[in-house]
Write a protein that holds these residues in place. Sequence first.
Motif, short mmCIF file in Angstrom:
data_model
loop_
_atom_site.label_atom_id
_atom_site.label_comp_id
_atom_site.label_asym_id
_atom_site.label_seq_id
_atom_site.Cartn_x
_atom_site.Cartn_y
_atom_site.Cartn_z
N GLN A 53 -1.56 3.26 -3.99
CA GLN A 53 -1.48 4.17 -2.84
C GLN A 53 -0.33 5.17 -2.99
O GLN A 53 0.00 5.87 -2.03
CB GLN A 53 -1.26 3.36 -1.56
CG GLN A 53 -2.48 2.54 -1.17
CD GLN A 53 -2.17 1.56 -0.07
OE1 GLN A 53 -1.04 1.47 0.38
NE2 GLN A 53 -3.17 0.82 0.36
N GLU A 97 -1.22 8.74 -2.22
CA GLU A 97 -1.48 8.89 -0.78
C GLU A 97 -0.18 8.83 0.02
O GLU A 97 0.06 9.64 0.92
CB GLU A 97 -2.40 7.75 -0.36
CG GLU A 97 -3.04 7.92 0.99
CD GLU A 97 -3.93 6.73 1.33
OE1 GLU A 97 -3.92 6.31 2.48
OE2 GLU A 97 -4.59 6.22 0.40
N GLU A 148 1.47 11.65 2.24
CA GLU A 148 1.77 11.37 3.64
C GLU A 148 3.25 11.62 3.92
O GLU A 148 3.63 12.17 4.97
CB GLU A 148 1.42 9.92 3.96
CG GLU A 148 1.53 9.61 5.45
CD GLU A 148 1.08 8.21 5.77
OE1 GLU A 148 0.67 7.49 4.85
OE2 GLU A 148 1.17 7.84 6.96
#
Lengths: 296, 172
Positions: free
Chosen positions: A67, A70, A74
Motif C-alpha cells: 500500500q 497508495e 494519500e
Amino acid sequence: MFFSKKKNKWILAAVVIILLLVIAYTGEKRERLTFPEEIVMYLVAPAQDLFTSLGQNIQTFFASISQYREIKEENERLRQKVSRVQEEMVDMEEIRQENRRFRDMLDFKEKQEMELLAAGVVARDPTRWFDTLTLNRGYRHGVEVEMAVITHRGVVGMVSSVSANSSQVLLVTNPRLRISAMSQDSRDPVLGFVEGRTDQREHLRVKMDHMPPEAEIKPGDVIVTSNIGTIFPGGIYVGEVREVDVDMFGLVKYATIEPSVNFNRLEEVFIVTSPVQEEPRQEEHSADGEDVPEES
Amino acid sequence: MFVYFLLGLIFFCGFVVEAVFFMVVPWNYIPSITLILVICLGFMFGEVRGALIGLAVGFVADVLFVSPELGYFSLSKMLMGIGAGLSGKEIYHEKTIAPVMLVFAGTLIHEIFVYLLLFLFTGENILNLPLEFAITGLFLPRAFINALLAIPLYSLVWWLMQKRGKSRLRVL
C-alpha cells in the motif's frame, strides 16, 4: 535397510498405530482436555502467540509495502489538504479580526452624532520621519485638508493633504501637530496641548504640556480632546497619562501620554467629514511656525 | 554443531513462513518448507533419520497449528521421511533433480494422505472440495511450488552437510 528387518517393521507399525490412536483420541469432541493435554496447551500457548503475532506483524509489514504507493499519494493529498486548511484558517482569522474591527467601528459610528467617512489605511510612512498615513479616500469622497481622523479607540491625526482618491494623515505622534486636550478624570478639567515627542525613545508617545504647575493631573488620568477646537470634536479619547513632570523653570507642567491607538497596526479609520461646532478658538500652530489648523 | 543450529534455524523459518504466508499472500498455494526439508533430509540420511525428523517436525507442526488435535502431521511427515529415505538408497545425492522430483511427488502424496486422514477421522471434508478438485486446484500447484523451492533448499542443505562431512552418500 532398517525397515527390512521384521522387528523394525513391527516398531514402525506400532508407531503408526499409536499415532492413529492419538489422532482418533484427540480428534474427538470433548468437553475438557485431559490434564497432559492441558499442560501441553499451556506450554505451547506462548509459541502459538509468538507465531500469530509474528504473522500479523509480517502481514502488516507487507501490507504497508503493497500500500506504499497508495499511502504516499494519500499522504500527499493530506498534506495539500492540511496546507489548504491552514490557509483557510489564516484567512478566517483575518476575517474574524476584520469583522471585529468593523463591528467596533460600526458601534462607534452609530454612537456618534458627527458624520464619519470610513477609510482604509493603504500606506504607512516606514521611516517615522514624517509620521504619516495614506488613506484610500480623497477629495472625490469629500475629504478635505484639516479633517480629523479617528478610530473607535481614539485620535489618529489630521488630514494634511488630499488628492483625488487618497489623502495623507499627519499622526498625533508627529510634533508638527498640536491638539487641544483635557484630562477627563479630574473634577476641574486640566487643559493643555498634546503634541508628538521629538526624542526617539518616546517616539510612540505624545506629550501634553502648557499646563499650569498647580494642575491636578496624575498618571492614569484619561486625556480626551477638548471642545474648544474646530478640527477635532470634543471627547475623543487621546490616551492615558504615564508620567507627570514640571519643566526646568517650574513654570509649566507636562505629562507623557500613552496614545490609545496602535499606529503600527491601523487598518481602518474614520475621517470626520462634518464641520465641528465652532467654539472659542485658541491659536494653534505647527512646531515650525506655520499656521496649522489645529484643534484646541 | 553450527550446521545443526543452521538446520534448526531453517526449520524455524519454515514454520514461520507456513504460519504467516497465508496471511500475506492472496492465493492458496502456500509452500511447505518443513515438508521439503523432511524429504530432503530423509533423502540424504536414510529412512530411520528421515522418520525421526519427520516425526519431530510433524509433532511441532501439530502442536503449533492444529493442537489440541495431534498426530496428523506427525504421522504424515514421518511417513514422508521414511519414503524419502528409502528412495535415497537408489539415487545419486549430488544431483538436485532427483530430490526435486521427490519433493514434487512427496508433497502430492502428503497432501492426499492428510486429506484422506482428516476425512477418515473427522468425517468431514475440511477443504470442502472433492478430492479431484483439491488435487488439481490445490495439491498440484503446491507440489510444483515446493519442487521449485526444493532446488535452493536442497542445495543449501547439501552444502551444509558437505561442510560438516556428515553426509551419508550411498552411491550404488
